[in-house]
Design an enzyme around this catalytic site. Structure first.
Site, PDB file in Angstrom:
ATOM      1  N   SER A 112       4.464   2.245   7.465  1.00  0.00           N
ATOM      2  CA  SER A 112       4.080   1.688   7.266  1.00  0.00           C
ATOM      3  C   SER A 112       5.736   0.918   5.948  1.00  0.00           C
ATOM      4  CB  SER A 112       3.197   1.245   6.319  1.00  0.00           C
ATOM      5  OG  SER A 112       1.698   1.728   6.592  1.00  0.00           O
ATOM      6  N   HIS A 141       1.118  -0.849  -0.011  1.00  0.00           N
ATOM      7  CA  HIS A 141      -0.179   0.273   0.427  1.00  0.00           C
ATOM      8  C   HIS A 141       0.762   1.073   0.589  1.00  0.00           C
ATOM      9  CE1 HIS A 141       0.513  -0.702   4.871  1.00  0.00           C
ATOM     10  NE2 HIS A 141       0.209   0.900   4.473  1.00  0.00           N
ATOM     11  N   ASP A 150       0.027  -7.198   1.392  1.00  0.00           N
ATOM     12  CA  ASP A 150       0.073  -6.570   1.648  1.00  0.00           C
ATOM     13  C   ASP A 150       1.754  -6.175   1.204  1.00  0.00           C
ATOM     14  OD1 ASP A 150       0.484  -3.576   1.428  1.00  0.00           O
ATOM     15  OD2 ASP A 150      -0.735  -3.418   3.728  1.00  0.00           O
TER      16      ASP A 150
END
Length: 309
Positions: free
Chosen positions: A249, A130, A171
């Protein structure tokens, strides 16, 4: 009845003071005053306390160890910027070519930021899908990726990152930077097998754009399920209370020995605040180890190759 002799023993009157030796002179008034002052000082003194441990004792090892942990692990962590590069006007023989990310980002808009870590000495960078999803889904090449790294001496530099593989189901994504081997510090890859709730863990990343930030916590839970970008569930996620915010992230979650045990991925936020609630999640490194080699060799996993095409 058995207690009576004992009670009598405890309650019997004190023994009379010993008979003073006749030939010793009584203490002078000066000596009596000094003795009284000493008793007063003794009564006023605070109660004794346990001595603090020496610098090499357990109580003081924690802080230096965490400092050293950050110093050794942070060069493996990278800062990732997703940029939209504006095309140069045609003319002057440039054929309308677009800017590269080394061009001081002039005319570029930062679409998002994230973290990642150096996987190997070939320049592969592991991050979340992402973080680079727009790069993956934009065929016009208007999106570029700029990766900020540190060499072994702590000197910062930046390189363009090329997306070579991604897996939305977990992811995960892999970037490639062209860097000399001696300028890369691959992360120490550990295992998520055998993790226990309560053990210490540390997150390193770039939350809210602040580079190389360390947050500390514990493993709060194991075997969690979190949603992936394509709507499937990522099983076996690690829950931690180490603060993870936007920009963390893709960065590593490490153990007390500096080994990567997970990839920081998601957090629950207090509604309307954007502030982490302390319930944060990382993809277990054992899952990453299974997926990344496939992404490096084939560009994507079997289940996602139709998406890649």
């Amino acid at each position: 009845m058995a207690l009576q002799p004992l009670l009598r023993l405890l309650l019997r009157p004190p023994l009379p003071p010993p008979h003073r030796t006749p030939h010793l002179p009584p203490p002078s008034s000066t000596r009596r005053a000094a003795a009284a002052a000493a008793l007063l000082l003794l009564a006023a003194a605070p109660s004794p306390r346990l001595a603090r441990a020496e610098p090499d004792g357990e109580d003081d090892v924690d802080e230096p160890r965490v400092v050293r942990l950050f110093e050794e692990a942070s060069p493996s962590v990278v800062f990732i910027k997703d940029l939209v590069i504006a095309a140069r006007p045609r003319g002057r023989g440039d054929g309308g070519a677009q800017q590269t990310v080394e061009d001081d980002e002039r005319g570029a808009t930062v679409e998002g930021t994230g973290s990642g870590f150096v996987w190997d000495s070939s320049g592969h960078i592991v991050t979340n899908y992402h973080v680079v999803a727009k790069l993956a889904g934009d065929g016009s090449e208007s999106h570029r990726c700029k990766v900020f790294l540190q060499d072994s001496s702590g000197t910062s530099y930046s390189k363009e990152g090329r997306l070579i593989g991604y897996d939305p189901t977990y992811d995960l994504a892999v970037l490639k930077v062209d860097v000399d081997v001696d300028k890369l510090r691959p992360a120490l890859i550990g295992t998520s097998r055998g993790l226990r709730v309560g053990q210490s863990c540390f997150a390193i990343g770039n939350p809210l754009g602040y580079e190389h930030t360390l947050t500390t916590g514990v493993v709060s839970g194991l075997g969690r399920e979190i949603p992936s970008p394509n709507g499937r569930m990522i099983r076996g996620a690690i829950q931690t209370d180490a603060a993870i915010n936007a920009g963390n992230s893709g960065g590593p979650l490490i153990d007390s020995y500096g080994h990567v045990i997970g990839v920081n991925t998601a957090t629950f936020t207090r509604k309307g605040s954007g502030i982490s609630s302390g319930v944060n999640f990382a993809i277990p490194i054992d899952t990453v180890v299974q997926s990344v080699p496939t992404l490096i060799v084939y560009g994507t996993t079997v289940s996602n190759r139709s998406v890649m095409a």
